[in-house]
Design a protein around this motif. Sequence first.
Motif, PDB file in Angstrom:
ATOM      1  N   SER A 157       0.817  -1.210   0.000  1.00 19.00           N
ATOM      2  CA  SER A 157       0.000   0.000   0.000  1.00 19.00           C
ATOM      3  C   SER A 157       0.853   1.262   0.000  1.00 19.00           C
ATOM      4  N   LEU A 158       2.154   1.102   0.279  1.00 16.81           N
ATOM      5  CA  LEU A 158       3.044   2.254   0.223  1.00 16.81           C
ATOM      6  C   LEU A 158       3.165   2.793  -1.209  1.00 16.81           C
ATOM      7  N   LEU A 159       2.789   1.974  -2.174  1.00 12.38           N
ATOM      8  CA  LEU A 159       2.765   2.451  -3.563  1.00 12.38           C
ATOM      9  C   LEU A 159       1.751   3.576  -3.735  1.00 12.38           C
ATOM     10  N   PHE A 160       0.705   3.569  -2.911  1.00 14.34           N
ATOM     11  CA  PHE A 160      -0.325   4.594  -3.073  1.00 14.34           C
ATOM     12  C   PHE A 160       0.189   5.999  -2.751  1.00 14.34           C
ATOM     13  N   PRO A 161       0.800   6.237  -1.575  1.00 17.54           N
ATOM     14  CA  PRO A 161       1.351   7.579  -1.353  1.00 17.54           C
ATOM     15  C   PRO A 161       2.424   7.953  -2.369  1.00 17.54           C
ATOM     16  N   ALA A 162       3.156   6.977  -2.904  1.00 10.25           N
ATOM     17  CA  ALA A 162       4.130   7.287  -3.949  1.00 10.25           C
ATOM     18  C   ALA A 162       3.422   7.758  -5.216  1.00 10.25           C
ATOM     19  N   LEU A 163       2.296   7.116  -5.530  1.00 15.74           N
ATOM     20  CA  LEU A 163       1.507   7.517  -6.695  1.00 15.74           C
ATOM     21  C   LEU A 163       0.981   8.946  -6.540  1.00 15.74           C
ATOM     22  N   VAL A 164       0.437   9.255  -5.383  1.00 18.51           N
ATOM     23  CA  VAL A 164      -0.148  10.580  -5.152  1.00 18.51           C
ATOM     24  C   VAL A 164       0.933  11.650  -5.058  1.00 18.51           C
ATOM     25  N   ALA A 165       1.981  11.376  -4.279  1.00 19.32           N
ATOM     26  CA  ALA A 165       3.031  12.381  -4.071  1.00 19.32           C
ATOM     27  C   ALA A 165       3.738  12.747  -5.365  1.00 19.32           C
ATOM     28  N   SER A 166       3.901  11.773  -6.269  1.00 17.43           N
ATOM     29  CA  SER A 166       4.611  12.031  -7.520  1.00 17.43           C
ATOM     30  C   SER A 166       3.723  12.632  -8.594  1.00 17.43           C
ATOM     31  N   SER A 167       2.421  12.726  -8.338  1.00 20.19           N
ATOM     32  CA  SER A 167       1.519  13.335  -9.315  1.00 20.19           C
ATOM     33  C   SER A 167       2.005  14.755  -9.605  1.00 20.19           C
ATOM     34  N   PRO A 168       2.391  15.073 -10.842  1.00 21.72           N
ATOM     35  CA  PRO A 168       3.123  16.313 -11.125  1.00 21.72           C
ATOM     36  C   PRO A 168       2.429  17.595 -10.683  1.00 21.72           C
ATOM     37  N   ALA A 220      -4.752  18.907 -13.606  1.00 23.44           N
ATOM     38  CA  ALA A 220      -4.636  18.243 -12.305  1.00 23.44           C
ATOM     39  C   ALA A 220      -4.203  16.794 -12.401  1.00 23.44           C
ATOM     40  N   LEU A 221      -4.794  16.033 -13.315  1.00 21.57           N
ATOM     41  CA  LEU A 221      -4.470  14.609 -13.405  1.00 21.57           C
ATOM     42  C   LEU A 221      -3.172  14.329 -14.139  1.00 21.57           C
ATOM     43  N   THR A 222      -2.923  15.037 -15.227  1.00 20.85           N
ATOM     44  CA  THR A 222      -1.804  14.681 -16.106  1.00 20.85           C
ATOM     45  C   THR A 222      -0.726  15.740 -16.213  1.00 20.85           C
ATOM     46  N   ALA A 223      -1.002  16.963 -15.780  1.00 21.34           N
ATOM     47  CA  ALA A 223      -0.064  18.085 -15.922  1.00 21.34           C
ATOM     48  C   ALA A 223       0.398  18.249 -17.367  1.00 21.34           C
ATOM     49  N   GLY A 224      -0.507  17.950 -18.301  1.00 21.76           N
ATOM     50  CA  GLY A 224      -0.198  18.132 -19.709  1.00 21.76           C
ATOM     51  C   GLY A 224       0.602  17.014 -20.349  1.00 21.76           C
ATOM     52  N   SER A 225       0.828  15.919 -19.637  1.00 19.62           N
ATOM     53  CA  SER A 225       1.626  14.816 -20.173  1.00 19.62           C
ATOM     54  C   SER A 225       0.734  13.778 -20.837  1.00 19.62           C
ATOM     55  N   LEU A 237      -8.811  14.772  -6.801  1.00 20.79           N
ATOM     56  CA  LEU A 237      -7.802  13.747  -7.023  1.00 20.79           C
ATOM     57  C   LEU A 237      -7.748  12.762  -5.862  1.00 20.79           C
ATOM     58  N   ALA A 238      -8.111  13.186  -4.666  1.00 21.54           N
ATOM     59  CA  ALA A 238      -8.061  12.284  -3.508  1.00 21.54           C
ATOM     60  C   ALA A 238      -8.980  11.082  -3.713  1.00 21.54           C
ATOM     61  N   PRO A 239     -10.282  11.267  -3.910  1.00 22.80           N
ATOM     62  CA  PRO A 239     -11.125  10.077  -4.138  1.00 22.80           C
ATOM     63  C   PRO A 239     -10.791   9.350  -5.429  1.00 22.80           C
ATOM     64  N   MET A 240     -10.392  10.072  -6.484  1.00 19.61           N
ATOM     65  CA  MET A 240     -10.104   9.413  -7.758  1.00 19.61           C
ATOM     66  C   MET A 240      -8.897   8.492  -7.650  1.00 19.61           C
ATOM     67  N   PHE A 241      -7.807   8.993  -7.080  1.00 15.63           N
ATOM     68  CA  PHE A 241      -6.611   8.167  -6.935  1.00 15.63           C
ATOM     69  C   PHE A 241      -6.849   7.005  -5.969  1.00 15.63           C
TER      70      PHE A 241
END
Length: 506
Positions: A110-121, A271-276, A342-346
């Motif tokens: 589950s530590l992958l989850f905060p990594a996913l959120v924190a790295s969201s550009p 918000a989701l992709t930062a243009g990527s 983004l909180a509920p979506m992620f």
Amino acid sequence: MKHNALNTLLILMAIAVIGTVTSLSIFYASPYVRTWDEVDFTLAIERFDLLAMQPHFPGYPYFILGGWIMNLWMNNGLKALSAFNALVALSAVLPMFWLARRLSGSGAKSLLFPALVASSPYLWLMSSRPMSECAGMALLWWFLWSVRYALDRPASLLRHGLALMMLGFLLGTRLSFFPFSLALVPLWLNLWQGPGRWRKLGYAALAALLFQLVWIAGLVMSEGTLAGFWKLSIAFVEGHFSEWGGGIVSTPMPIGERITQLVFRNLAGSALTAGSALIAVALVLLVVIAGGSRIFLRIRSGAQSRENRQFIYGLVGCAVVYGLWALLGQNIEKPRHIVPLLAPMFLLLFVLIIRTTEQLEAAKQPLPSVMRAIMYGLLVGLIITQTIYGAELQKRQAVEEPAVYQLHDYVRQIQDPFVLFTWEETRVLHYLGADYDHDRIYTYSYFQALAEANAKRRVLLTDHVVQGFIQQGKPVQGHLKQIAEFTSEALFDPAYHRIILYEWVR
């Protein structure tokens, strides 16, 4: 053995990503004050004054307090607020991990989850700027976790009080997140079903009010009197919803266009992709493959506990209400207002991925095993891509000069007498100590009076002023001569990434 080694590798990667995000947030903290709001927050570190809009109402007291404490060591209000954001965001790793583990049942992975959120550009960019959204997002995670924690023992005064205290911290940091207070509904429904329902609900409501009054009382004392604070709050609310707040009443934009901008530009594009495009493709593939696996391989959802179901329904309800609030009551030009979604979506995406992969693993068949490997590969690839792309954005945000700074550098070199009329750019120019004549202009008639007051003085104005005159139905064609244009990254400066400077031809 191989399975355990893979899990350990994933955990180490997640820790490395979180450490990288936090370090670069502080190292690349933006040296620029780009917007009106950022000026408000930065000035408030030196002198807290709501009347002088340092900061603007409702004051964001916990955010300013955190920045003030950091400033005791840093002696730089701008950097102090950014550093506070980065540290509070780091603290949110804990509630994100606990929530993901509780809802997905995936243990240490589950530590992958905060990594996913924190790295969201886009979220990462906010952690290195002096804005309250990042601290608000961090406290939103603490609040959501505290609600889920309390649902396990709804009669516990300690757990219930913790959730109400976290709500106080959340709204005292970012009041616009108020729709998420609806997450308390499942908790209060549990109180309603037990004995003494009215007494328990009454105590809960009173405690919730008292936690809000802590920060409200502080603001009242800073203003001097309750009457003065009340007048200021009424004036701000009226202005927000009728004049400058960017809501549906104050901004003339068809509702269809407003929905399109909110969903496609603000949410998906920023918000989701930062243009990527790469991040967008990875997110879409994860949703499609996880959802498709459940449908075509007939995977049934693992049984969620009653408390988990209650929490998820409440979270979805909060997301719907906040989405409506962002659509109708918030400034549609600023993508940062949509980031709480983004909180509920992620969280729901992560739970879908993990529970699907674990059920595919239990199938012990070739095709499910391949699908599981693909999903884990996409998830890890998304986190790595976000980290690389986000780090590049961090660096660019720290070194690329905003368009309003370029405007300031240009006009202060003009030798002839002139006056510059702007819109919100004026607040930043004041912060930069501009020693030339400049003013924020609202109406065309007032502009005409000032422009004609001194015929020998050149009259300069920005495109935002011109657009305001056009919306007022005033004739400006034939009076404008473009003399310069300044641009910066739209992701960093959504409303003022392009500024055109005109001279008014009499």
